[in-house]
Design a protein around this motif. Structure first.
Motif, short mmCIF file in Angstrom:
data_model
loop_
_atom_site.label_atom_id
_atom_site.label_comp_id
_atom_site.label_asym_id
_atom_site.label_seq_id
_atom_site.Cartn_x
_atom_site.Cartn_y
_atom_site.Cartn_z
N GLY A 1 8.46 -7.89 9.16
CA GLY A 1 8.78 -7.84 10.59
C GLY A 1 7.85 -8.65 11.46
O GLY A 1 7.77 -8.45 12.66
N GLY A 2 7.10 -9.58 10.87
CA GLY A 2 6.25 -10.44 11.69
C GLY A 2 5.55 -11.47 10.85
O GLY A 2 5.61 -11.42 9.62
N LYS A 3 4.91 -12.42 11.51
CA LYS A 3 4.25 -13.50 10.80
C LYS A 3 3.04 -12.99 10.02
O LYS A 3 2.32 -12.09 10.47
N LEU A 4 2.84 -13.50 8.81
CA LEU A 4 1.71 -13.11 7.97
C LEU A 4 0.90 -14.35 7.60
O LEU A 4 1.47 -15.40 7.36
N SER A 5 -0.41 -14.20 7.55
CA SER A 5 -1.24 -15.30 7.06
C SER A 5 -1.07 -15.40 5.55
O SER A 5 -0.53 -14.49 4.92
N GLY A 6 -1.57 -16.47 4.96
CA GLY A 6 -1.47 -16.66 3.52
C GLY A 6 -2.05 -15.47 2.76
O GLY A 6 -1.46 -14.98 1.80
N GLU A 7 -3.21 -15.02 3.20
CA GLU A 7 -3.87 -13.91 2.53
C GLU A 7 -3.06 -12.61 2.65
O GLU A 7 -2.89 -11.88 1.68
N GLN A 8 -2.56 -12.37 3.85
CA GLN A 8 -1.73 -11.17 4.07
C GLN A 8 -0.46 -11.22 3.23
O GLN A 8 0.01 -10.19 2.72
N ARG A 9 0.08 -12.43 3.08
CA ARG A 9 1.29 -12.57 2.26
C ARG A 9 1.00 -12.19 0.81
O ARG A 9 1.80 -11.55 0.16
N SER A 10 -0.18 -12.60 0.30
CA SER A 10 -0.52 -12.28 -1.09
C SER A 10 -0.56 -10.77 -1.31
O SER A 10 -0.10 -10.27 -2.33
N VAL A 11 -1.11 -10.06 -0.32
CA VAL A 11 -1.18 -8.60 -0.43
C VAL A 11 0.23 -8.00 -0.34
O VAL A 11 0.62 -7.15 -1.14
N ALA A 12 1.01 -8.47 0.64
CA ALA A 12 2.38 -7.97 0.81
C ALA A 12 3.21 -8.23 -0.45
O ALA A 12 4.01 -7.39 -0.86
N ARG A 13 2.98 -9.40 -1.06
CA ARG A 13 3.72 -9.77 -2.27
C ARG A 13 3.38 -8.83 -3.42
O ARG A 13 4.27 -8.32 -4.11
N ALA A 14 2.09 -8.55 -3.59
CA ALA A 14 1.66 -7.65 -4.67
C ALA A 14 2.20 -6.24 -4.42
O ALA A 14 2.67 -5.57 -5.35
N ASN A 15 2.15 -5.80 -3.16
CA ASN A 15 2.68 -4.46 -2.83
C ASN A 15 4.16 -4.37 -3.17
O ASN A 15 4.62 -3.39 -3.76
N TYR A 16 4.90 -5.40 -2.78
CA TYR A 16 6.34 -5.41 -3.03
C TYR A 16 6.63 -5.35 -4.53
O TYR A 16 7.48 -4.58 -4.99
N LEU A 17 5.90 -6.16 -5.29
CA LEU A 17 6.13 -6.20 -6.75
C LEU A 17 5.83 -4.85 -7.38
O LEU A 17 6.58 -4.37 -8.23
N ARG A 18 4.74 -4.21 -6.95
CA ARG A 18 4.39 -2.90 -7.53
C ARG A 18 5.49 -1.88 -7.24
O ARG A 18 5.87 -1.10 -8.10
N GLN A 19 6.00 -1.97 -6.00
CA GLN A 19 7.08 -1.07 -5.61
C GLN A 19 8.32 -1.29 -6.47
O GLN A 19 8.89 -0.35 -7.01
N ARG A 20 8.70 -2.57 -6.62
CA ARG A 20 9.93 -2.89 -7.35
C ARG A 20 9.80 -2.64 -8.85
O ARG A 20 10.78 -2.35 -9.52
N LEU A 21 8.60 -2.80 -9.39
CA LEU A 21 8.46 -2.64 -10.83
C LEU A 21 8.25 -1.18 -11.22
O LEU A 21 7.92 -0.87 -12.35
N GLY A 22 8.41 -0.31 -10.24
CA GLY A 22 8.64 1.09 -10.60
C GLY A 22 7.49 2.05 -10.56
O GLY A 22 7.66 3.19 -10.18
N HIS A 23 6.29 1.63 -10.94
CA HIS A 23 5.21 2.61 -11.04
C HIS A 23 4.44 2.65 -9.73
O HIS A 23 4.07 1.64 -9.20
#
Lengths: 178, 352
Positions: free
Chosen positions: B328-350
């Motif tokens: 819902g808003g602009k993210l810096s490169g570093e913030q994107r890396s964290v958001a990406r990891a969070n999303y993957l953890r969520q989607r991969l189930g555990h």
């Protein structure tokens, strides 16, 4: 101390020639610069490189004029097109005509005539072409596998398709001519 | 329907279905067309671009492209929305970064995207998952015919359809097939395949087309010759010879890996899974790298906790604009890396 000029016998020889006589005997000759020029042996001193380039470019006026050739429709020059790689309007293909063709051929594997779809063309001919090629492949496979009954059947199908392909091409041609 | 409605799901071309979809991600065909009476875009004024835009948008509407499609005015949407369309392969980078009036008509299932004022006045493209070039040619041929009955395209008897760049003249047709070739990469044979492709006058590019690297072991193979060959011949060459041949090489490389280096192979797959489901910060390129190994494991039947469709979707959802849209808003490169990891953890189930 070098060799003296064989003509004036005064100055040092700086131009050295080897002539082959009629009998095949090599004969060496030595001249100073002044005598060599007088005898018409040497060329004039070298021209500066930029003069030579300028002369070369003038030898091929097409190159210079081509860059300045401008399309009256959109105003782009051939030089501008070369710099940006994009044409200015569809008419450029006519205006720049033969200048463009070598580029087009280089990009398209030496081809310069469209063989595909035309606006409003029905695509029966194209469909037939695809079917024929597919059958040709199957036929090759059948022969390779020595499945000769299949091959005979495929060959018959191919012959039928080929004759309707030829017929529809002729139809196209007569429509084009009309 | 707007760009916002797209981001929650994937387009048809990423579903992981269709022929050879273990290796062929998607097939795409595009046609370049220009309308008569206007200069090409590099010489068109702002007003002329607007007129071209209006003429083509009208032609699309009267040809019936309103009902199952939505239209996006590219000039007047946000940068993130443009980037979303690029990540979904609905518009090109060039179109996103262009100037002046431009737009795209997208079908609801995202199988066709008709770009107005890209490099040419009209760039029509159709895309589907797996190797489906004949179907695509049939579809785009119909679209082309329907539009040609509404508006006149620049066509020359000798040179065919006239395009802004002479490299597209003739058919104006570009076939692109996106392949996932991780095993050829691992065995080092990929260079041989690429050289052979170049000898055949084919272009090989990365995931997002021209000028992009083959990140995540994705390779886009496309034709460069558009003149002197018919559309059917180009398509036939791709679906009958070039693509099946590369697919066969990749399958052979996968088999060799299974036979001779199965432990190392499983190690790559499971390591990838371990990192993707546990990391706290993931850069885009590294994510693509590990997702590629995971995808290989899934399509080789060595990893059964996920399906191909899900992995394909992850490839899309971890792209920068999709992450930002979800956030819902602009993210810096570093913030994107964290958001990406969070999303993957969520989607991969555990939920660790």
């Amino acid at each position: 101390m070098g060799i003296l000029c064989q003509c004036c016998n005064q100055a040092n020889a700086t131009v050295h020639l080897t002539d082959i006589q009629a009998g095949g005997e090599p004969v060496e000759r030595h001249y100073c610069e002044a005598c060599a020029a007088q005898e018409g042996i040497t060329m004039k001193p070298h021209e500066p490189i930029n003069t030579m380039i300028e002369k070369f470019v003038k030898m091929v006026p097409a190159m210079r004029d081509a860059a300045q050739l401008t399309c009256p429709n959109c105003g782009i020059s051939f030089g501008e097109f070369r710099a940006q790689g994009l044409l200015g309007c569809p008419e450029d293909y006519t205006e720049f005509g033969e200048l463009l063709m070598p580029l087009i051929r280089r990009a398209h594997d030496d081809c310069d005539v469209h063989r595909g779809k035309r606006p409003g063309q029905t695509n029966d001919v194209g469909k037939l072409r695809v079917q024929i090629r597919s059958l040709e492949r199957q036929l090759e496979d059948a022969i390779a596998e020595e499945a000769f009954e299949d091959a005979a059947r495929l060959r018959d199908q191919l012959n039928t398709l080929r004759s309707s392909y030829d017929a529809s091409k002729q139809n196209d041609a007569s429509e084009d001519g009309a | 329907m707007s760009v916002d409605d797209l981001t929650g799901h994937v387009g048809e071309w990423l579903r992981g279905t269709g022929p050879m979809s273990d290796i062929v991600i998607s097939s795409r065909i595009r046609l370049a067309r220009n309308i008569v009476g206007y200069p090409f875009l590099s010489r068109a004024s702002g007003d002329e671009k607007r007129e071209i835009y209006r003429a083509l948008a009208d032609a699309l509407a009267s040809a019936g492209f309103g009902s199952n499609s939505f239209f996006v005015d590219i000039e007047n949407i946000s940068d993130v929305d443009r980037q979303i369309l690029v990540e979904r392969h609905l518009i090109s980078r060039q179109h996103a970064e262009g100037e002046g009036s431009r737009g795209v008509s997208v079908s609801l299932n995202e199988t066709h995207a008709l770009m107005i004022n890209e490099e040419d006045h009209l760039r029509m493209q159709v895309l589907k998952s797996g190797l489906q070039l004949e179907t695509l040619w049939n579809d785009i041929n119909i679209i082309d015919d329907r539009l040609a009955s509404e508006i006149e395209f620049a066509f020359d008897e000798r040179l065919g359809y006239l395009t802004a760049c002479p490299t597209n003249v003739g058919t104006g047709l570009r076939v692109s097939v996106m392949l996932h070739l991780p095993a050829l990469k691992i065995t080092g044979e990929i260079e041989k395949v690429m050289r052979a492709a170049k000898d055949l006058k084919l272009a090989v590019r990365g995931l997002f087309g021209e000028g992009t690297d083959a990140i995540g072991d994705f390779y886009q193979v496309s034709n460069q010759v558009t003149l002197g060959v018919s559309e059917e011949e180009i398509i036939d060459m791709f679906s009958g010879q070039i693509i099946p041949q590369i697919v066969e090489y990749e399958r052979a490389a996968r088999e060799a890996l299974s036979d001779q280096r199965s432990v190392q192979l499983d190690d790559k797959v499971w390591r990838a899974y371990g990192i993707l489901e546990n990391a706290r910060a993931m850069a885009s390129e590294e994510t693509m790298f590990f997702l590629s190994h995971l995808r290989m494991g899934v399509s080789m039947g060595r990893f059964n906790q996920l399906d191909i469709g899900t992995i394909n979707e992850l490839f899309l959802q971890i792209q920068p604009a999709h992450l930002q849209k979800r956030n819902g808003g602009k993210l810096s490169g570093e913030q994107r890396s964290v958001a990406r990891a969070n999303y993957l953890r969520q989607r991969l189930g555990h939920n660790n």
